[in-house]
Design a protein around this motif. Structure first.
Motif, short mmCIF file in Angstrom:
data_model
loop_
_atom_site.label_atom_id
_atom_site.label_comp_id
_atom_site.label_asym_id
_atom_site.label_seq_id
_atom_site.Cartn_x
_atom_site.Cartn_y
_atom_site.Cartn_z
N VAL A 171 1.00 4.33 -2.82
CA VAL A 171 0.84 5.76 -2.50
C VAL A 171 2.03 6.54 -3.04
O VAL A 171 1.86 7.60 -3.66
CB VAL A 171 0.67 5.99 -0.98
N GLY A 213 0.81 -1.22 0.00
CA GLY A 213 0.00 0.00 0.00
C GLY A 213 0.85 1.27 0.00
O GLY A 213 0.62 2.17 -0.81
N GLY A 248 2.15 6.00 6.37
CA GLY A 248 1.07 6.26 5.44
C GLY A 248 0.73 7.74 5.34
O GLY A 248 0.57 8.29 4.25
N TYR A 306 -6.37 5.99 7.11
CA TYR A 306 -5.72 4.71 7.38
C TYR A 306 -6.72 3.88 8.18
O TYR A 306 -7.06 4.23 9.31
CB TYR A 306 -4.46 4.98 8.21
N THR A 366 -5.53 -1.76 5.83
CA THR A 366 -4.40 -2.60 6.20
C THR A 366 -4.63 -3.40 7.47
O THR A 366 -5.49 -3.04 8.28
CB THR A 366 -3.13 -1.73 6.35
N LEU A 413 -5.68 3.98 2.96
CA LEU A 413 -4.99 2.70 3.14
C LEU A 413 -5.85 1.77 4.00
O LEU A 413 -6.29 2.15 5.09
CB LEU A 413 -3.63 2.91 3.81
N ALA A 443 -1.29 9.45 2.33
CA ALA A 443 -2.60 8.81 2.45
C ALA A 443 -3.52 9.73 3.26
O ALA A 443 -3.09 10.33 4.24
CB ALA A 443 -2.47 7.45 3.13
#
Length: 83
Positions: A8, A4, A37, A45, A26, A24, A42
């Protein structure tokens, strides 16, 4: 196969895709992964397992932010209505 964060990085590194908001999803929930992230760009998250409602709330929030942004993509309103 890309992780991921690698996706990004690639999106942010291309002028055509740099403005696409990335959420993201995850199984990695520790703070260092969250920070990475966010540092990479991102916008959210979400740690697995998550409910469909949680994902919908985050997507709704991201779309609303994009619509209120003066620099939103010209098709942002159409995207929000199709969601």
């Amino acid at each position: 196969k890309l992780s991921g964060p690698e996706v990004v990085e690639r999106l942010r590194g291309d002028a055509v895709t740099a403005g696409i908001p990335v959420i993201l999803l995850t199984g990695l929930g520790d703070e260092s992964h969250r920070r990475r992230g966010a540092t990479l760009g991102a916008v959210a998250y979400l740690i697995k397992p998550f409910s469909p409602l949680q994902l919908m709330e985050i997507v709704d929030h991201v779309l609303r932010e994009r619509l209120s942004d003066d620099h939103a993509h010209p098709n942002a309103a159409a995207l929000a209505h199709s969601a």
